[in-house]
Design an enzyme around this catalytic site. Sequence first.
Site, mmCIF file in Angstrom:
data_model
loop_
_atom_site.group_PDB
_atom_site.id
_atom_site.type_symbol
_atom_site.label_atom_id
_atom_site.label_comp_id
_atom_site.label_asym_id
_atom_site.label_seq_id
_atom_site.Cartn_x
_atom_site.Cartn_y
_atom_site.Cartn_z
ATOM 1 N N ASP A 1 54.221 37.949 30.295
ATOM 2 C CA ASP A 1 54.644 38.213 28.919
ATOM 3 C C ASP A 1 53.685 39.176 28.245
ATOM 4 O O ASP A 1 52.493 39.182 28.575
ATOM 5 C CB ASP A 1 54.577 36.906 28.110
ATOM 6 C CG ASP A 1 55.935 36.262 27.932
ATOM 7 O OD1 ASP A 1 56.840 36.583 28.706
ATOM 8 O OD2 ASP A 1 56.064 35.425 27.020
ATOM 9 N N TYR B 1 51.145 40.111 25.232
ATOM 10 C CA TYR B 1 50.336 39.288 24.315
ATOM 11 C C TYR B 1 51.109 39.129 23.012
ATOM 12 O O TYR B 1 51.782 40.050 22.563
ATOM 13 C CB TYR B 1 48.993 39.957 24.032
ATOM 14 C CG TYR B 1 48.098 40.131 25.240
ATOM 15 C CD1 TYR B 1 47.540 39.032 25.880
ATOM 16 C CD2 TYR B 1 47.804 41.398 25.729
ATOM 17 C CE1 TYR B 1 46.714 39.189 26.987
ATOM 18 C CE2 TYR B 1 46.972 41.571 26.831
ATOM 19 C CZ TYR B 1 46.433 40.460 27.459
ATOM 20 O OH TYR B 1 45.621 40.629 28.541
ATOM 21 N N PHE C 1 48.646 43.256 30.877
ATOM 22 C CA PHE C 1 47.216 42.913 30.814
ATOM 23 C C PHE C 1 46.422 43.769 29.825
ATOM 24 O O PHE C 1 45.267 43.476 29.550
ATOM 25 C CB PHE C 1 46.547 42.971 32.195
ATOM 26 C CG PHE C 1 47.041 41.926 33.143
ATOM 27 C CD1 PHE C 1 46.599 40.610 33.048
ATOM 28 C CD2 PHE C 1 47.968 42.244 34.130
ATOM 29 C CE1 PHE C 1 47.071 39.632 33.912
ATOM 30 C CE2 PHE C 1 48.445 41.265 35.002
ATOM 31 C CZ PHE C 1 47.996 39.954 34.887
ATOM 32 N N HIS D 1 45.858 33.977 39.556
ATOM 33 C CA HIS D 1 45.869 34.741 38.300
ATOM 34 C C HIS D 1 44.434 34.940 37.799
ATOM 35 O O HIS D 1 43.579 34.068 37.998
ATOM 36 C CB HIS D 1 46.684 33.975 37.252
ATOM 37 C CG HIS D 1 47.074 34.786 36.068
ATOM 38 N ND1 HIS D 1 46.220 34.994 35.007
ATOM 39 C CD2 HIS D 1 48.216 35.452 35.776
ATOM 40 C CE1 HIS D 1 46.833 35.752 34.099
ATOM 41 N NE2 HIS D 1 48.045 36.047 34.544
#
Length: 222
Positions: free
Chosen positions: A65, A67, A78, A188
């Site tokens: 998703d 932020y 990211f 992750h």
Amino acid sequence: MNVKIEPSWAKHLEREFEKPYFVELTAFVKKEYKDGAVYPHPKNIFRAFDLCPFEKVKVVILGQDPYHGERQANGLAFAVDEETRVPPSLQNIFKEIESDLHALLVHTSGDLGRWAKQGVLLLNATLTVRAHSAGSHQEKGWEQFTDAVIRALSEKRTNLVFMLWGNYAKVKGAHIDRNKHLVLEAPHPSPFSAASGFFGCKHFSRANEYLISHNETPIDWL
């Protein structure tokens, strides 16, 4: 449907824009932007594609998703806006790069446009999100669209590097043709999981070694 996306991507994805799910997705997203705060800014929804044309892609990094905080999401997985504090997952990505490449970062901004312009597609599975509401635009059609993106790259390109971090990315990348592409998997980079195998995965040096072996210019990660 007229979608403002980089022309080479428009050519490969034009069939998606006409499908009922995408028409419904477009109506949903437009209403969300009209009714309240949604990230990223509308002009940045397809920024990952705009900075990295289809034929220029060398590496694909999958996120989930955008932020959902103010001045964070900028259309690249990211990444955050230039002046925004680097979030924890990206801090861990930077740490792994320095450890893997035995060098200090030259560029410490979290924007990551510098990677995108070299051929790194920073692709979130969902391209929009309601402010302060994580996952609010999941299962509205974005995942189907980004599956089509991955499928097009897997089928029509060769010798790409796909970095799949965390279980969500691994599942999403399950159909990549591993006979034609290098698929790198790791936990992750979140603080909750980075120590269980993201640190030490050496994806950045391995990606560059693969690119060099296929006569491609490596990515300057620093």
